[in-house]
Design a protein around this motif. Sequence first.
Motif, short mmCIF file in Angstrom:
data_model
loop_
_atom_site.label_atom_id
_atom_site.label_comp_id
_atom_site.label_asym_id
_atom_site.label_seq_id
_atom_site.Cartn_x
_atom_site.Cartn_y
_atom_site.Cartn_z
N GLU A 43 0.77 4.10 37.22
CA GLU A 43 1.33 4.67 36.00
C GLU A 43 1.76 3.58 35.03
OE1 GLU A 43 5.34 6.97 34.69
OE2 GLU A 43 4.28 7.84 36.40
N THR A 45 2.80 3.51 30.55
CA THR A 45 2.78 4.09 29.21
C THR A 45 3.84 3.39 28.37
OG1 THR A 45 2.72 6.16 27.95
CG2 THR A 45 4.47 5.93 29.59
N ASP A 78 -3.74 4.54 33.51
CA ASP A 78 -2.90 4.89 32.37
C ASP A 78 -2.32 6.28 32.62
OD1 ASP A 78 -1.83 5.60 29.87
OD2 ASP A 78 -3.26 4.30 28.84
N TRP A 79 -1.02 6.44 32.36
CA TRP A 79 -0.39 7.74 32.58
C TRP A 79 -0.97 8.79 31.62
CZ3 TRP A 79 5.43 9.05 31.43
CH2 TRP A 79 5.75 10.26 32.04
N ASN A 80 -1.17 8.37 30.36
CA ASN A 80 -1.62 9.33 29.35
C ASN A 80 -2.81 8.77 28.60
OD1 ASN A 80 0.92 10.99 29.63
ND2 ASN A 80 1.80 9.07 28.88
N CYS A 96 5.45 10.01 24.23
CA CYS A 96 4.87 8.79 24.76
C CYS A 96 3.67 8.39 23.91
CB CYS A 96 4.42 8.98 26.20
SG CYS A 96 5.77 9.22 27.38
N ALA A 98 -0.28 6.69 23.70
CA ALA A 98 -1.50 6.83 24.48
C ALA A 98 -2.64 6.12 23.78
CB ALA A 98 -1.84 8.31 24.68
#
Length: 341
Positions: A43, A45, A78-80, A96, A98
């Motif tokens: 994770e 971001t 990548d988280w998002n 967040c 991205a």
Amino acid sequence: AQESRGLGDVYKRQALHWYSGQQFANVYHSHLLMPQKPLFATEATRDLNTNGDDWESGEAYGADIIGDMNNWVVGWTDWNLLLNTSGGPRHIDGGCDAPIMADVAKQEIYFRPQYYYFGQFTKFVPPKSIKIGVEKIVQTALQGSPSFLHGADIIAEVCSGGSSQLWDFAVNDTNKLLSSKTLADLCFTAPDASMTGANLQLSFSWDGLTCNSNDESQQFSWLHDGHIVNKRTNLCLDIEAVDLKKNQGYEYVTLAKCSNSLTQIWVSDQGKIKNNARARCLDAGGSFIHTTAFKTPSNEVVVVVENISDNDWEFKLKYNNNATKVKAPAHSIQTLIWPSF
């Protein structure tokens, strides 16, 4: 540690996030503790930033991916990947950032700087690629400046008391390792004695330069008058006159012929080593050129080079008996591909 408690069979892999900063020393030591448990970055971001030209976000992605890959991490997530322009949807307040942002009302998407940095790896480093070693030697273009070999550069940064500014070294210490108090296995190392004005390095034990209390290049004495002297070179810690990254507010720490210059006088300040003349503290900074390399399933050699400084840098890329000259523009990332032989 978990292995010693009998928990080694409970899980197969180790996961890490990036929110505590670039803890690459700890990542490496996690591998040493359990080398049979692959490390995966699961994770990452950043907070929402509406500035479409925020290239610092891209540089942060590049630096973290390269640092992780160089310390036994086998994957990065990548988280998002895609969010709306409010940084959501999200179950709590606050958005967040991205790599791709979508304006739902306009039915448009926007590519953020992270997208292009992330793409250097997703496009050119296919699955089943093998991480290979890369030795980094950066020769500065500034007169009197040295080569940077291994490890991270020592900088003089605005005093913050952060972990990278705490040192296991005190006034009147004699011929002792000048080592980081909180970053494992990191020590000052003096460059070759002939390189007056050479920027100091942190020795990374996994990078071929182990902290060694018997190595005179790593032995320093903090004299009562404030000078810090290296035993091998008999040179003093000084602050480099050339500020390579003025916008960031730091300067490089060098070895120079001992003098009465106030840039060579250091005081102890609650674990920090401070130069009052410049209002700066010694900091285990970071190299401005980040590199990592892989061999792909088709036997191509892929080298990713990131330059986070305000200056263009030229370097030679050497592989076996072949070499080519390449420029790394300021604030750039590039991927160089060596065809299979």
